[in-house]
Design a protein around this motif. Structure first.
Motif, mmCIF file in Angstrom:
data_model
loop_
_atom_site.group_PDB
_atom_site.id
_atom_site.type_symbol
_atom_site.label_atom_id
_atom_site.label_comp_id
_atom_site.label_asym_id
_atom_site.label_seq_id
_atom_site.Cartn_x
_atom_site.Cartn_y
_atom_site.Cartn_z
ATOM 1 N N PHE A 2 0.832 -1.206 0.000
ATOM 2 C CA PHE A 2 0.000 0.000 0.000
ATOM 3 C C PHE A 2 0.868 1.257 0.000
ATOM 4 C CE2 PHE A 2 -3.514 -2.627 2.020
ATOM 5 C CZ PHE A 2 -4.275 -2.666 0.858
ATOM 6 N N GLY A 3 1.986 1.206 0.734
ATOM 7 C CA GLY A 3 2.900 2.352 0.741
ATOM 8 C C GLY A 3 3.525 2.585 -0.618
ATOM 9 N N ALA A 4 3.871 1.501 -1.297
ATOM 10 C CA ALA A 4 4.472 1.621 -2.632
ATOM 11 C C ALA A 4 3.492 2.176 -3.651
ATOM 12 C CB ALA A 4 4.999 0.259 -3.086
ATOM 13 N N MET A 5 2.195 1.970 -3.415
ATOM 14 C CA MET A 5 1.175 2.464 -4.341
ATOM 15 C C MET A 5 0.591 3.805 -3.916
ATOM 16 S SD MET A 5 -0.944 -1.012 -5.372
ATOM 17 C CE MET A 5 -1.413 -1.368 -3.677
ATOM 18 N N ASN A 6 1.101 4.357 -2.816
ATOM 19 C CA ASN A 6 0.585 5.629 -2.314
ATOM 20 C C ASN A 6 0.725 6.737 -3.360
ATOM 21 O OD1 ASN A 6 0.967 8.350 -0.737
ATOM 22 N ND2 ASN A 6 -0.051 6.958 0.680
ATOM 23 N N LYS A 7 -0.344 7.468 -3.595
ATOM 24 C CA LYS A 7 -0.368 8.478 -4.652
ATOM 25 C C LYS A 7 -0.250 9.908 -4.125
ATOM 26 C CE LYS A 7 -3.137 5.575 -7.727
ATOM 27 N NZ LYS A 7 -4.392 5.476 -8.533
ATOM 28 N N TRP A 8 0.089 10.060 -2.856
ATOM 29 C CA TRP A 8 0.194 11.404 -2.273
ATOM 30 C C TRP A 8 1.334 12.175 -2.937
ATOM 31 C CZ3 TRP A 8 3.675 13.323 1.874
ATOM 32 C CH2 TRP A 8 3.312 14.608 2.306
ATOM 33 N N ALA A 9 1.012 13.281 -3.561
ATOM 34 C CA ALA A 9 1.995 14.130 -4.247
ATOM 35 C C ALA A 9 1.890 15.547 -3.687
ATOM 36 C CB ALA A 9 1.758 14.122 -5.742
ATOM 37 N N PRO A 10 2.613 15.869 -2.623
ATOM 38 C CA PRO A 10 2.448 17.153 -1.933
ATOM 39 C C PRO A 10 2.841 18.375 -2.753
ATOM 40 C CG PRO A 10 4.406 16.005 -1.148
ATOM 41 C CD PRO A 10 3.671 15.045 -2.030
#
Length: 232
Positions: A36-44
């Motif tokens: 799930f961390g590898a697929m995290n889409k958070w782009a600040p």
């Protein structure tokens, strides 16, 4: 003599299965978290820079997790075990594990290694489910968690059983690496007779135990694949 060797190897098998069991117990759920961390889409940075900027789509959590997975998958498990067990003594002049902590250090090394491998398998299974099914679930008013557990999860399990079974069978044989830090697992138990009695056949006899465990696992995974065949 044969009985003595067999009893000794059974004890070594017990240590190997203890390492095998603890590794699976912790690495399977941790691997899913890493996936799930590898697929995290958070782009600040997407809020502050233009779409043309290289920082626009940069995902720090995903990048960090993928970097760690790359390191673990790119280095030998034996080296990781040596670093985790002997590292504290080299860096701090104090081995935090002690003689009784060999198995603990070994489990930690194995869990870290196999969690990273399992995460890649999980990610492949999740991303292999067609996006249209997720979109259909959203149209029907399902939440993301409902879609994951009721739509994605079962199909993911079907996809990951073959590669996961391969990794788990590999784990059975990788337990022999534990002898590097003097854990009396199966191979080390067989090697001990070479030193004490000058005989080599106990070392080859260990293959019978490995084949037995791998045979049982193969039957279990074949049964699981048949049970999941209704997804075809």
């Amino acid at each position: 003599m044969f009985l003595t060797v067999t009893i000794s190897l059974i004890r070594g098998l017990g240590e190997a299965m203890k390492l095998f069991g603890f590794t699976l117990l912790f690495s399977l759920p941790i691997g899913l978290i890493i996936a799930f961390g590898a697929m995290n889409k958070w782009a600040p940075f997407s809020r502050f820079v233009s779409k043309e900027s290289k920082l626009y789509g940069f995902r720090p959590i995903s990048a960090f997790i993928n970097f760690l997975v790359w390191i673990i998958r790119g280095t030998p498990l034996m080296l990781q075990l040596i670093v985790i067990y002997y590292g504290p003594g080299i860096w701090f002049d104090n081995n935090i594990w002690g003689n009784g902590g060999r198995m603990t250090a070994c489990v930690i090394a194995f869990v870290i290694n196999y969690s990273c491998y399992f995460s890649v398998i999980y990610r492949g299974g999740i991303e292999g489910v067609p996006v249209g099914q997720t979109e259909a679930g959203l149209v029907l008013g399902m939440t993301k968690s409902q879609i994951f557990f009721k739509v994605t999860l079962l199909q993911m399990i079907k996809r990951i059983v073959p590669p996961m079974s391969n990794e788990i069978i590999t784990l059975v044989k990788d337990t022999s690496i534990a002898r590097i830090i003097a854990i009396s697992e199966l191979i080390k138990a067989g090697e001990s007779f070479m030193k004490s009695d000058g005989i080599t056949w106990p070392l080859f006899y260990t293959a019978v135990f490995y084949l037995l465990i791998v045979g049982i696992l193969t039957l279990l995974f074949s049964y699981a694949e048949r049970k999941l065949s209704y997804f075809r």
